[in-house]
Design a protein around this motif. Structure first.
Motif, PDB file in Angstrom:
ATOM      1  N   SER A   3      37.499  39.604  33.640  1.00  0.00           N
ATOM      2  CA  SER A   3      37.831  40.694  34.547  1.00  0.00           C
ATOM      3  C   SER A   3      39.341  40.787  34.694  1.00  0.00           C
ATOM      4  O   SER A   3      40.051  39.793  34.739  1.00  0.00           O
ATOM      5  CB  SER A   3      37.189  40.449  35.904  1.00  0.00           C
ATOM      6  OG  SER A   3      37.920  39.506  36.622  1.00  0.00           O
ATOM      7  N   GLN A   4      39.843  41.991  34.752  1.00  0.00           N
ATOM      8  CA  GLN A   4      41.293  42.158  34.831  1.00  0.00           C
ATOM      9  C   GLN A   4      41.776  42.123  36.262  1.00  0.00           C
ATOM     10  O   GLN A   4      42.903  41.765  36.529  1.00  0.00           O
ATOM     11  CB  GLN A   4      41.685  43.473  34.174  1.00  0.00           C
ATOM     12  CG  GLN A   4      41.156  43.542  32.738  1.00  0.00           C
ATOM     13  CD  GLN A   4      41.987  44.410  31.861  1.00  0.00           C
ATOM     14  OE1 GLN A   4      42.846  45.130  32.331  1.00  0.00           O
ATOM     15  NE2 GLN A   4      41.751  44.349  30.575  1.00  0.00           N
ATOM     16  N   GLU A   5      40.904  42.532  37.156  1.00  0.00           N
ATOM     17  CA  GLU A   5      41.293  42.527  38.558  1.00  0.00           C
ATOM     18  C   GLU A   5      40.799  41.246  39.208  1.00  0.00           C
ATOM     19  O   GLU A   5      39.603  41.027  39.328  1.00  0.00           O
ATOM     20  CB  GLU A   5      40.681  43.746  39.281  1.00  0.00           C
ATOM     21  CG  GLU A   5      41.404  45.042  38.962  1.00  0.00           C
ATOM     22  CD  GLU A   5      42.863  45.001  39.384  1.00  0.00           C
ATOM     23  OE1 GLU A   5      43.120  44.752  40.569  1.00  0.00           O
ATOM     24  OE2 GLU A   5      43.729  45.194  38.515  1.00  0.00           O
ATOM     25  N   VAL A   6      41.710  40.438  39.583  1.00  0.00           N
ATOM     26  CA  VAL A   6      41.340  39.173  40.218  1.00  0.00           C
ATOM     27  C   VAL A   6      41.724  39.255  41.690  1.00  0.00           C
ATOM     28  O   VAL A   6      42.808  39.730  42.025  1.00  0.00           O
ATOM     29  CB  VAL A   6      42.080  38.007  39.531  1.00  0.00           C
ATOM     30  CG1 VAL A   6      41.850  36.713  40.262  1.00  0.00           C
ATOM     31  CG2 VAL A   6      41.632  37.898  38.089  1.00  0.00           C
ATOM     32  N   ARG A   9      45.045  35.658  45.939  1.00  0.00           N
ATOM     33  CA  ARG A   9      44.875  34.297  46.416  1.00  0.00           C
ATOM     34  C   ARG A   9      45.086  34.251  47.925  1.00  0.00           C
ATOM     35  O   ARG A   9      45.597  35.161  48.527  1.00  0.00           O
ATOM     36  CB  ARG A   9      45.921  33.397  45.745  1.00  0.00           C
ATOM     37  CG  ARG A   9      45.669  31.967  46.058  1.00  0.00           C
ATOM     38  CD  ARG A   9      46.662  31.072  45.347  1.00  0.00           C
ATOM     39  NE  ARG A   9      46.566  29.765  45.935  1.00  0.00           N
ATOM     40  CZ  ARG A   9      45.563  28.955  45.705  1.00  0.00           C
ATOM     41  NH1 ARG A   9      44.584  29.306  44.921  1.00  0.00           N
ATOM     42  NH2 ARG A   9      45.523  27.757  46.266  1.00  0.00           N
ATOM     43  N   GLN A  13      39.343  33.486  47.749  1.00  0.00           N
ATOM     44  CA  GLN A  13      39.848  34.058  46.525  1.00  0.00           C
ATOM     45  C   GLN A  13      39.080  33.630  45.289  1.00  0.00           C
ATOM     46  O   GLN A  13      39.410  34.034  44.195  1.00  0.00           O
ATOM     47  CB  GLN A  13      41.329  33.701  46.380  1.00  0.00           C
ATOM     48  CG  GLN A  13      41.707  32.326  46.844  1.00  0.00           C
ATOM     49  CD  GLN A  13      41.693  31.300  45.751  1.00  0.00           C
ATOM     50  OE1 GLN A  13      41.764  31.637  44.599  1.00  0.00           O
ATOM     51  NE2 GLN A  13      41.587  30.033  46.099  1.00  0.00           N
ATOM     52  N   GLU A  15      36.058  33.270  42.483  1.00  0.00           N
ATOM     53  CA  GLU A  15      35.298  34.305  41.798  1.00  0.00           C
ATOM     54  C   GLU A  15      33.960  34.566  42.469  1.00  0.00           C
ATOM     55  O   GLU A  15      33.524  35.698  42.604  1.00  0.00           O
ATOM     56  CB  GLU A  15      35.061  33.895  40.346  1.00  0.00           C
ATOM     57  CG  GLU A  15      36.319  34.030  39.512  1.00  0.00           C
ATOM     58  CD  GLU A  15      36.079  33.606  38.082  1.00  0.00           C
ATOM     59  OE1 GLU A  15      35.109  34.085  37.491  1.00  0.00           O
ATOM     60  OE2 GLU A  15      36.847  32.778  37.587  1.00  0.00           O
ATOM     61  N   PRO A 105      47.437  30.020  53.668  1.00  0.00           N
ATOM     62  CA  PRO A 105      47.797  29.437  52.358  1.00  0.00           C
ATOM     63  C   PRO A 105      49.053  28.564  52.392  1.00  0.00           C
ATOM     64  O   PRO A 105      49.270  27.761  51.494  1.00  0.00           O
ATOM     65  CB  PRO A 105      47.994  30.659  51.455  1.00  0.00           C
ATOM     66  CG  PRO A 105      48.092  31.830  52.362  1.00  0.00           C
ATOM     67  CD  PRO A 105      47.371  31.480  53.616  1.00  0.00           C
ATOM     68  N   ALA A 135      41.756  23.074  40.720  1.00  0.00           N
ATOM     69  CA  ALA A 135      41.698  24.474  40.272  1.00  0.00           C
ATOM     70  C   ALA A 135      40.724  24.631  39.109  1.00  0.00           C
ATOM     71  O   ALA A 135      39.942  25.582  39.068  1.00  0.00           O
ATOM     72  CB  ALA A 135      43.092  24.949  39.868  1.00  0.00           C
ATOM     73  N   ALA A 136      40.787  23.681  38.183  1.00  0.00           N
ATOM     74  CA  ALA A 136      39.885  23.752  37.029  1.00  0.00           C
ATOM     75  C   ALA A 136      38.433  23.572  37.466  1.00  0.00           C
ATOM     76  O   ALA A 136      37.537  24.263  36.977  1.00  0.00           O
ATOM     77  CB  ALA A 136      40.269  22.700  35.993  1.00  0.00           C
ATOM     78  N   ALA A 137      38.220  22.669  38.408  1.00  0.00           N
ATOM     79  CA  ALA A 137      36.854  22.439  38.908  1.00  0.00           C
ATOM     80  C   ALA A 137      36.300  23.702  39.550  1.00  0.00           C
ATOM     81  O   ALA A 137      35.125  24.028  39.402  1.00  0.00           O
ATOM     82  CB  ALA A 137      36.852  21.279  39.903  1.00  0.00           C
ATOM     83  N   GLU A 139      36.815  26.612  38.697  1.00  0.00           N
ATOM     84  CA  GLU A 139      36.453  27.609  37.684  1.00  0.00           C
ATOM     85  C   GLU A 139      35.210  27.167  36.912  1.00  0.00           C
ATOM     86  O   GLU A 139      34.768  27.848  35.991  1.00  0.00           O
ATOM     87  CB  GLU A 139      37.623  27.830  36.719  1.00  0.00           C
ATOM     88  CG  GLU A 139      38.784  28.574  37.352  1.00  0.00           C
ATOM     89  CD  GLU A 139      39.898  28.886  36.365  1.00  0.00           C
ATOM     90  OE1 GLU A 139      39.773  28.566  35.171  1.00  0.00           O
ATOM     91  OE2 GLU A 139      40.903  29.466  36.804  1.00  0.00           O
ATOM     92  N   ASN A 140      34.680  26.018  37.279  1.00  0.00           N
ATOM     93  CA  ASN A 140      33.454  25.511  36.650  1.00  0.00           C
ATOM     94  C   ASN A 140      32.260  25.968  37.494  1.00  0.00           C
ATOM     95  O   ASN A 140      32.072  25.536  38.621  1.00  0.00           O
ATOM     96  CB  ASN A 140      33.536  23.985  36.583  1.00  0.00           C
ATOM     97  CG  ASN A 140      32.281  23.354  35.999  1.00  0.00           C
ATOM     98  OD1 ASN A 140      31.166  23.846  36.197  1.00  0.00           O
ATOM     99  ND2 ASN A 140      32.465  22.273  35.272  1.00  0.00           N
TER     100      ASN A 140
END
Lengths: 155, 331
Positions: A3-6, A9, A13, A15, A105, A135-137, A139-140
């Motif tokens: 997706s281009q629109e994220v 943050r 924030q 997904e 934040p 951060a990587a977690a 995205e899992n």
């Protein structure tokens, strides 16, 4: 997939947006400051990944182990139920994610295991402190689904 | 006493900006972040504007960007496990290559100064060395399993095809080509927590490292036959820690950049600050002292990256969790 629109943050924030945690998003108490009591309120109802009980009910978190410094640094110590608890990292992540989503934040969040209460205290603390790994977690999707489960509770 | 003045704030990224990299000619700046885009910024009169936004290269966070020494290629390393190589043709950037091989997150990439080699590293604890053929074919020359934990960054020594890498295992390692093999030629183990970043000085005889242990260390190369009498087993240069900067940073030091023009060192810190250090005028070469020249406040969250412009003295770029890229002038 790409997706281009994220979403921006800050709060909520990620997904997959949790509906249950959204309502408390970015709300300070009346004077705009967070104290240890207010921050404890944000985490005490997190569900344990394995049991149908809250972290408060299991004595994994308690108010005395939440410290706020300089009005924008928070340190949370949590106590796994047993020294070999395989879910300790997951619990720490759930606390971290909850605070990252609900505190402004600009807050600096540190989540650690209470000294001497887990056999893998040092590696788990190091992992929880590494924001790149966190951060990587996040995205899992599988890992995130477990965290979302822990964070699905009534305000 | 020097100062660091904010000159531009570049808005455009949504969410955390992880990295910035200057084009070798200094006129373009690339940035990347959790919004899975690469932005390329350039001057428009007095302003800096986003010239291009590349949003179709990766399916997850883009952790790092780097330019080739010739300036023709841009690489992006992503949590999606791939590294993309982009080139500018006919007014647009095209992805000409997607390098696969890492099991999961790729965290950094870098071209050697000769342009002959390219390196990547990631959470799978490996460092990959790729040989770049003339027709832009990338062939894997080595997969190095020397680190015990995820590898945070790779950097090539200026002037030589020596590769350095730093890791969550607290160490910095160096590799050189030996016949057809790539072998470890240095293992630097003075940091007490994750080493997030490394940067060589312009001539390549010194390297700076930044760590979760809140320190910055300066390392110096001692070639065989050095006047100081430092031992160099097997005629391989020895690297020694000659200076540790502690007491300056209050949180993790995520990145470090060594200006090839001025010799200044800039750091990006989890306490939202950028610091600039300069070697003292009376500094001893083998036990150098560095002074804090200036501190920049401006970012409202962690600073993740700093990069000195390679052509314009004193121009520094930074990237932050606050979603901005900023430009600073060291006076």
């Amino acid at each position: 997939e790409n997706s281009q629109e994220v979403p921006a943050r800050g709060c909520c924030q990620d997904e997959i947006k949790p509906s249950a945690t959204k309502s408390g998003c970015c709300q300070d108490n009346s004077d705009g400051k967070f104290d240890s009591k207010g921050i404890y309120e944000l985490i005490r109802n997190i569900m344990d990944p394995e049991h149908p009980l809250t972290l408060e009910a299991l004595n994994v978190v308690n108010e005395a182990d939440v410290k706020v410094y300089n009005e924008r640094e928070v340190m949370v110590l949590f106590t796994p139920t047993i020294p070999h608890c395989s879910m300790a990292t997951m619990i720490g992540l759930a606390i971290r994610v909850r605070l990252l989503r609900t505190l402004p934040p600009t807050f600096k969040v540190t989540v650690r295991i209470s000294p001497g209460t887990h056999v893998s205290e040092h590696p788990i603390n190091k992992q929880l402190a590494d924001k790149e790994r966190v951060a990587a977690a996040m995205e899992n999707r599988n890992l995130l689904a477990v965290i979302e489960q822990c964070l699905t509770f009534e305000e | 006493m020097g100062r660091l003045e904010g000159s531009h704030i570049l808005h455009g990224h949504k969410g955390r900006v992880w990295n910035v990299a200057w084009h070798p000619e200094g006129h373009l700046l690339a940035s990347c972040g959790e919004d899975k885009t690469i932005r390329i910024w350039g001057r428009d009169g007095q302003k800096w504007v986003c010239k291009t936004c590349l949003s179709d290269g990766h399916s997850r966070t883009i952790r790092a960007v780097s330019w080739s020494a010739c300036g023709k290629f841009l690489a992006s390393a992503s949590f999606d496990g791939t590294t993309s190589v982009w080139t500018y043709t006919k007014g647009d950037y095209d992805c000409i290559m997607s390098l696969e091989g890492h099991e999961n997150e790729v965290k950094s990439s870098a071209w050697s100064h000769s342009g002959q080699y390219f390196a990547t590293c990631g959470r799978d604890k490996t460092v990959w060395v790729w040989e770049v053929a003339e027709d832009n074919e990338y062939e894997c020359a080595a997969v190095l399993f020397n680190h015990a934990q995820d590898v945070k960054k790779v950097a090539w020594q200026p002037g030589r095809d020596i590769l350095a890498s730093c890791s969550y295992d607290d160490s910095i390692k160096m590799f050189r080509e030996d016949g057809t093999e790539w072998v470890q030629c240095a293992n630097l183990t003075s940091h007490t927590s994750t080493v997030w970043s490394i940067a060589f000085n312009g001539s390549g005889d010194r390297m700076a490292s930044s760590s979760d242990d809140l320190t910055v260390k300066i390392w110096q190369e001692y070639p065989p036959g050095n006047a100081q009498g430092i031992e160099t087993p097997d005629n391989i240069p020895a690297w020694k820690c000659v200076c540790t900067l502690s007491g300056y940073h209050s949180r993790t030091v995520y990145d470090i950049s060594w200006c090839p023009l001025s010799g200044r060192i800039a750091t990006a810190c989890g306490d939202d600050k950028i610091r600039v250090f300069q070697e003292s005028p009376e500094s001893d070469h083998d036990a150098p002292t560095f002074e804090l020249e200036g501190t920049a406040d401006g970012h409202t969250q962690d600073v993740n990256a700093v990069a000195w412009n390679p052509k314009e003295v004193g121009l520094l770029a930074s990237a932050s969790d606050d979603g901005t890229v900023r430009l600073w002038c060291a006076k």
